[in-house]
Design a protein around this motif. Structure first.
Motif, PDB file in Angstrom:
ATOM      1  N   GLN B 424       0.347  -1.034  -0.297  1.00 10.37           N
ATOM      2  CA  GLN B 424       0.033  -0.045   0.115  1.00 10.37           C
ATOM      3  C   GLN B 424       0.694   1.500  -0.263  1.00 10.37           C
ATOM      4  N   ARG B 426       2.818   2.795  -2.496  1.00  6.48           N
ATOM      5  CA  ARG B 426       2.440   3.763  -3.923  1.00  6.48           C
ATOM      6  C   ARG B 426       1.179   3.789  -3.811  1.00  6.48           C
ATOM      7  N   LEU B 427      -0.204   3.650  -2.779  1.00  2.56           N
ATOM      8  CA  LEU B 427      -1.365   3.854  -3.154  1.00  2.56           C
ATOM      9  C   LEU B 427      -1.181   5.239  -1.813  1.00  2.56           C
ATOM     10  N   ALA B 428      -0.647   4.711  -0.739  1.00  2.00           N
ATOM     11  CA  ALA B 428      -0.754   6.605   0.025  1.00  2.00           C
ATOM     12  C   ALA B 428       0.720   7.274   0.239  1.00  2.00           C
ATOM     13  N   THR B 429       1.253   6.958  -1.317  1.00  2.00           N
ATOM     14  CA  THR B 429       2.220   8.398  -1.529  1.00  2.00           C
ATOM     15  C   THR B 429       0.833   9.088  -2.596  1.00  2.00           C
ATOM     16  N   ALA B 430       0.832   8.173  -3.926  1.00  2.00           N
ATOM     17  CA  ALA B 430      -0.432   8.961  -4.439  1.00  2.00           C
ATOM     18  C   ALA B 430      -1.179   9.752  -4.316  1.00  2.00           C
ATOM     19  N   LEU B 431      -1.730   8.938  -3.121  1.00  2.00           N
ATOM     20  CA  LEU B 431      -3.054  10.245  -2.442  1.00  2.00           C
ATOM     21  C   LEU B 431      -2.161  11.252  -1.615  1.00  2.00           C
ATOM     22  N   GLY B 432      -0.759  11.244  -1.180  1.00  3.20           N
ATOM     23  CA  GLY B 432       0.117  12.257  -0.678  1.00  3.20           C
ATOM     24  C   GLY B 432      -0.001  12.273   0.719  1.00  3.20           C
ATOM     25  N   LEU B 433      -0.118  10.834   1.752  1.00  6.16           N
ATOM     26  CA  LEU B 433      -0.404  10.542   2.863  1.00  6.16           C
ATOM     27  C   LEU B 433       1.297  10.372   3.223  1.00  6.16           C
ATOM     28  N   HIS B 434       1.439  11.250   4.050  1.00  6.16           N
ATOM     29  CA  HIS B 434       3.029  10.875   4.800  1.00  6.16           C
ATOM     30  C   HIS B 434       2.923  11.489   5.646  1.00  6.16           C
ATOM     31  N   ILE B 441      -3.427   6.735  10.269  1.00  5.66           N
ATOM     32  CA  ILE B 441      -4.479   6.971   9.703  1.00  5.66           C
ATOM     33  C   ILE B 441      -4.038   5.223   8.620  1.00  5.66           C
ATOM     34  N   VAL B 442      -2.723   5.417   8.239  1.00  2.42           N
ATOM     35  CA  VAL B 442      -2.692   3.292   7.704  1.00  2.42           C
ATOM     36  C   VAL B 442      -1.590   2.992   8.047  1.00  2.42           C
TER      37      VAL B 442
END
Lengths: 232, 524
Positions: B424, B426-434, B441-442
């Motif tokens: 997950q 890539r998904l988190a990165t794509a959504l701007g989760l940092h 959240i993750v």
């Protein structure tokens, strides 16, 4: 006017290399086709920022975005799988497209509900992804893309696991969303028929080259040697 | 515009780097302080060399016996299906979180001077045997590590595909053939690792040697450091012994690093493979006897702690409850520190990747071969010029415990974090989760299970630890294990029995609470 341009881009991973040098206009719906392993996903990864490029530039409205990190690029992307967080609810998964912190105002909550309604998932917000069908899960991911409002939508075969009828339905929804948000679409496709239904341009990836896009009807009416090889 | 992905990476490297610096200081700096402050190293006496020999001898015997006994027990457990099997295997994980002194009291109740075994000997007219000395130390270590070895080997058995056993059945293998063709190769892979893990654990044995050892002839290096430090206040000798101990641990650690260490903490052991080589009645009886003997060896001492302690809990003096409170604070503090440090280090390991990431991971695991007494001595000497070390007894205990628990926590958390990142990331990165949002959240929800397990393990280990605190604490400010040790030394048997039960209960409760938390609402 061209919005997304690949300028002499090459990406090398081990002994695999992909080259591309072309641009697409705003609002174009482009399908990327070609044999498996040819580099279709690499092409999308380079645009999204997940695959490093060794040479050339990726330009957005003339601005170099080659070094920009993925979340700051003007793109939304759906992968082949893992497009939803299984531990978050449908509502939260969609809301991530608006606020990665998940701290939403009342107005923003309404927008999330609106996006869910738009893709036909009214009332399913509190569920977990595992409680939904494959088609519904795809709709959740699309609702998030809708909220992200990014000018370019990248699809790396997110509907590959769905049956033909369901996939057609999803592609129709994608086309509608692109029209509504005036987004430019770049989608990897295995099925030429899928490409035919929604794409107005085709990019063929083969032999380490992503060829310049050409109008779908024209390409299919008079296939190039490379495409004839691929079609068999 | 600032780039959140790069910021998050920089933050991960910064925090991971700080943890790494702290670990280097703890594992190597403390040793340097000992050597530096010693004002000249004192030559080792003959008794010190005896301690080195004894340490190696008891560790070899303990590890050898644990593995040798674990093989038939694990084999019997692997091929039998019976009521309570899952529970028994779960209980085999218990000694790992069992406070040493509780185990020692349980063993004394069975094998001690007036224990069950000697009572039977009395009735039979045999002379009583004395448990203290080499065999007492080895007995306690086997009690501790036999279940660990059994679980490691059981995992090996669980790892043999059931199709092989089916094939063996088709080919008409006898149990002996099955052993030679299927089980022996697995044992050749796993047994050396199991031996080394236990050898390492026994190498730094302190509280077992303190309580079960018998005078100068049964002293480990770890215990000798304590004695040189506390009784003789001979810094030169303490430093010399610390260097010797460090050398022993380093050599054993490097060997253990070469032989891939098995991980004993994984799940999936409660599902027996369908077997066809179950043999006849004789084999079944032998397996049953083995399993029962193993279970009795484990459970009877524990039951004795409960039975002896229960009547005396209500009448415990207030010092015991005060010590319990202090120990709970230490345990919770160590848990928070371990989890925070492990998460920081794990993120940095993955952010760096490659050889440098592996190096960082190695540093996190190095504490497996570290000696708490050496670290404690070093910290004592570092603090002394600045302040009264006694004032920092609890803080130092907390930090050393956190360092000691870190290898286990890292082993539990890192694989899941890596998996989370691959599925997950890539998904988190794509959504701007940092950064923090991603953690909240993750990462934390996804890692709840290993986090809960690691937290429970750390809390229980720290609750029951008797080590560094012995260097620092005075009359006041004792932790519960230290208070228990005092009661034992003062021959206040009833109070000791009660305090042991409180300690057992507190350790188990801490473990269960955290572990349950990890299981609840686990993300699917």
């Amino acid at each position: 006017m061209d919005v997304l341009a690949l300028e002499h881009v090459t990406s090398t991973q081990g002994d695999f290399a992909l080259a591309a040098h072309w641009a697409i206009p705003e609002g174009a719906l482009v399908a990327v086709v070609g044999p498996s392993g040819a580099g279709k996903s690499t092409l999308l990864g380079a645009v999204a920022g997940f695959v490093a490029i060794n040479a050339g530039r990726v330009l957005w409205q003339g601005r170099d975005i080659s070094r920009t990190s993925p979340s700051l690029r003007p793109v939304s992307i759906l992968f082949q799988d893992n497009n939803l967080f299984p531990h978050l609810t449908v509502f939260e998964n969609v809301a991530l497209g608006l606020r990665p912190s998940l701290r939403l105002t009342v107005a923003e909550r309404q927008r999330v509900e609106g996006a869910l309604a738009r893709v036909g998932l009214v009332g399913l917000g509190p569920r977990k992804p595992a409680q939904l069908s494959g088609g519904q899960q795809s709709r959740v991911a699309l609702a998030r893309v809708l909220l992200q409002r990014k000018p370019v939508m990248l699809l790396d075969e997110p509907f590959a696991a769905l049956g033909p009828a369901l996939r057609k339905e999803m592609l129709a929804l994608v086309a509608e969303i692109c029209r509504e948000t005036r987004a430019t679409l770049l989608m990897v496709s295995h099925e030429l028929r899928d490409a035919e239904t929604i794409a107005d341009q085709l990019v063929l990836v083969s032999d380490g080259v992503a060829h310049a896009p050409a109008p779908t009807q024209q390409v299919l009416a008079d296939p190039s040697a490379a495409l004839r090889n691929y079609l068999g | 515009m600032s780039d959140p992905a790069r910021q998050a990476r920089a933050l991960a490297l910064l925090f991971g780097g700080l943890v790494a610096v702290w670990l280097v200081m703890l594992n190597f700096g403390a040793l340097g302080a000992v050597a530096f402050r010693a004002e000249g190293l004192t030559a080792l006496r003959n008794s010190d060399w005896a301690a080195v020999r004894f340490t190696l001898l008891q560790a070899t015997l303990s590890a050898g016996l644990s593995v040798a006994l674990a093989i038939p027990i694990a084999r019997a457990l692997a091929r039998r299906q019976f009521f309570g099997r899952g529970l028994l295997i779960t209980l085999m994980g218990a000694p790992f979180i069992l406070p040493t002194l509780v185990a020692v009291l349980g063993l004394l109740a069975v094998f001690g001077r007036s224990g069950l075994v000697n009572q039977v000997f009395d009735m039979l007219g045999l002379s009583r045997f004395n448990i203290f000395g080499l065999h007492g130390v080895v007995l306690a270590h086997v009690f501790y590590n036999l279940p660990l070895a059994t679980r490691i080997l059981l995992q090996g058995w669980a790892g043999i595909p059931s199709e092989r056993f089916r094939l063996a059945a088709v080919l008409g293998f006898s149990p002996r053939d099955t052993f030679r063709q299927l089980e022996a190769p697995m044992l050749r892979d796993l047994a050396p690792g199991a031996f080394l893990v236990i050898f390492l654990i026994c190498l730094t044995s302190f509280s077992v040697a303190l309580t079960m050892g018998g005078g100068p002839r049964a002293t480990t290096v770890e215990l000798a450091i304590f004695q040189a430090f506390r009784f003789d206040f001979d810094m030169g000798r303490a430093a010399m012994l610390a260097l010797v101990q460090f050398g022993l641990c380093a050599v054993a650690g490097v060997i253990a690093w070469r032989v891939a260490l098995p991980s004993s903490l994984g799940g999936g052991l409660d599902r027996p493979v369908q077997r066809f080589d179950l043999g006849g009645r004789g084999l079944r009886l032998r397996d049953a006897a083995l399993i029962m003997a193993g279970a009795a060896f484990l459970l009877v001492p524990l039951a004795m702690v409960v039975l002896r302690g229960a009547p005396h809990v209500a009448a415990l003096p207030p010092e015991v409850w005060q010590a319990t409170g202090r120990s709970l604070i230490v345990a919770l503090g160590a848990t928070a520190a371990t989890i925070a440090m492990t998460l920081a280090l794990a993120h940095a390991v993955l952010a760096l990747g490659g050889k440098r990431g592996a190096g960082l991971e190695w540093l996190g695991l190095a504490a497996l071969a570290a000696s708490p007494l050496v670290i404690g001595t070093g910290l004592f000497l570092l603090i002394r010029p600045l302040a009264n070390p006694r004032d920092f007894a609890l803080l130092v205990t907390m930090l050393v415990n956190a360092g000691m628990a870190m290898p286990f926590a890292l082993r539990l958390i890192l694989p899941d974090l890596r998996a989370e990142l691959t599925t997950q990331g890539r998904l988190a990165t794509a959504l701007g989760l940092h950064g923090w949002a991603r953690l909240r959240i993750v990462t934390l929800p996804r890692l709840r299970r290993p986090l809960g397990f690691a937290a429970g393990l750390t809390a229980a280990l720290s609750m029951g630890d008797l080590g560094v605190i012995m260097l620092f604490a005075e009359r006041e400010g004792a932790t519960l294990p230290m208070q228990l040790y005092r009661l034992m030394n003062a021959y206040r048997q009833d109070d000791a029995a009660g305090a042991a039960l409180v300690l057992l209960g507190a350790s188990l409760a801490l473990f269960v609470v955290f572990e349950r938390w990890g299981r609840g609402r686990a993300g699917t």
